[in-house]
Design an enzyme around this catalytic site. Structure first.
Site, mmCIF file in Angstrom:
data_model
loop_
_atom_site.group_PDB
_atom_site.id
_atom_site.type_symbol
_atom_site.label_atom_id
_atom_site.label_comp_id
_atom_site.label_asym_id
_atom_site.label_seq_id
_atom_site.Cartn_x
_atom_site.Cartn_y
_atom_site.Cartn_z
ATOM 1 N N LYS A 45 -4.727 -4.691 -9.392
ATOM 2 C CA LYS A 45 -3.421 -4.406 -8.835
ATOM 3 C C LYS A 45 -2.358 -4.567 -9.919
ATOM 4 C CE LYS A 45 -5.001 -6.248 -4.413
ATOM 5 N NZ LYS A 45 -5.622 -4.989 -4.012
ATOM 6 N N TYR A 103 0.846 -1.194 0.000
ATOM 7 C CA TYR A 103 0.000 0.000 0.000
ATOM 8 C C TYR A 103 0.884 1.247 0.000
ATOM 9 C CZ TYR A 103 -3.594 -3.203 1.934
ATOM 10 O OH TYR A 103 -4.459 -4.245 2.158
ATOM 11 N N HIS A 148 -6.142 1.486 -1.451
ATOM 12 C CA HIS A 148 -6.157 0.030 -1.628
ATOM 13 C C HIS A 148 -4.733 -0.403 -1.970
ATOM 14 C CE1 HIS A 148 -5.989 0.801 -5.950
ATOM 15 N NE2 HIS A 148 -5.829 -0.495 -6.159
#
Length: 351
Positions: free
Chosen positions: A329, A290, A298
């Site tokens: 991600k 993070y 997130h």
């Protein structure tokens, strides 16, 4: 229009015809005396588009004949052509580039000698092995040219997946500061337990260490060793009740996790870059990272620690990248070198 196949090239001798082909798509290279010289990739594409007829000894040359000529001259020519064709159909001007790249790709509306290229493009078969060391050398040259690297991965059905490759460390805004407190930790087996309301709150509120389980806090071995080396924690062994130092904790960690040294190097480097680091197990990676407070951000990155000479198959790499993409991600492979950690970030893109 007619072109002549000669010595792995196709020549368009008529000056007007050659000029028309070049000006509409920047195919080939104009000749000083007039006319146009086409690479086999250009020639096959123009043949498919019915913009060019090709002959050899007054006989028509087919698509298959041109492909055969290309395969004889260039390794993995068919892979290169599939990528060349796809990028051309997307509206890009594509030219052969110097090794180790396969192509230079110019932006839509751009032109050779007028517009800087947008990418170095590698055309790769899914059957090729990913060798991090060799790939890093390619990135060295790409970065020197101040370009971006795009990888086109071709599967056995001819479908193409594109990955943008950047060598850049993740950076956050969670600064690490010593706690100026001697917190007591208890080594269980593969984790460390911290009790006491004040200590639990201090660790969680400062840098979001650990996970609360009832009124206690469980720390990973990486978190615990980091705190011990920073001077913020003393640890005792739950079985022997004896104090253990950082070196002993490292040995214990390696006993339960063989690649602990590799992971810990990456953990410390991410902390140095002000990232919040948590396990990435549920996503099939070593860490999730993070940029700061997890209630605000997130986890942007999944980080996987690898050795200097890391090698794997492209399908395995593709699986990891696809998983990261699916949970919004970005995957970063952290290559542990002698004195530093190098991060390769791979992102699936649509050119």
């Amino acid at each position: 229009m007619a072109g002549i196949l000669a010595d792995k090239k196709v020549l368009v001798k008529d000056e007007a015809e050659g000029s028309q082909i070049y000006n509409k798509g920047y195919f080939g290279n104009p000749l000083s005396g007039g006319g146009l010289e086409l690479d086999l990739l250009d020639a096959i594409y123009l043949l498919e588009a019915e913009r060019l007829e090709i002959r050899s000894n007054n006989n028509p040359v087919s698509h298959a004949m041109l492909m055969s000529e290309g395969v004889k001259a260039i390794n993995e020519f068919e892979i290169q052509y599939l990528v060349f064709r796809d990028m051309r159909m997307r509206g890009y001007v594509v030219r052969r580039g110097p090794e180790p790249g396969d192509f230079h790709v110019f932006p839509r509306g751009g032109a050779p000698k007028k517009t800087p290229s947008k990418w170095w493009l590698l055309a790769i078969s899914e059957r090729r092995i990913f060798d991090y060391g060799e790939f890093s050398k390619i990135l060295d040259q790409v970065e020197k040219s101040k370009k971006h690297l795009l990888v086109a991965l071709v599967d056995e059905e001819g479908d193409i997946t594109y990955y943008e490759c950047v060598r850049k460390p993740p950076r956050g805004n969670l600064h690490s500061n010593p706690l100026k407190s001697q917190i007591k930790g208890i080594l269980l087996n593969d984790r460390v337990l911290v009790e006491g309301h004040a200590w639990v709150n201090l660790l969680q509120k400062s840098e979001f260490f650990g996970k609360k389980v009832w009124e206690a806090l469980q720390l990973s071995l990486c978190e615990a060793l980091y705190l011990v080396e920073r001077g913020d924690m003393n640890i005792v062994n739950a079985k022997t009740k004896r104090a253990i130092n950082a070196d002993t904790l490292k040995r214990k960690a390696v006993e339960v996790q063989k690649d602990f040294h590799l992971r810990y190097r990456v953990y410390c480097d991410l902390k140095k870059n002000n990232m919040l680091v948590k396990t990435g197990f549920k996503y099939g990676s070593h860490f999730r990272a993070y940029k700061g407070d997890p209630d605000v951000y997130h986890a942007k990155y999944l980080v996987h620690a690898v050795e200097k000479d890391f090698r794997t198959s492209w399908p395995e790499l593709s699986r990891i990248i696809r998983l990261a993409h699916g949970v919004k991600k970005e995957i970063a492979f952290a290559r542990v070198l002698e004195r530093s950690v190098e991060y390769l970030r791979l992102k699936r893109v649509r050119p």
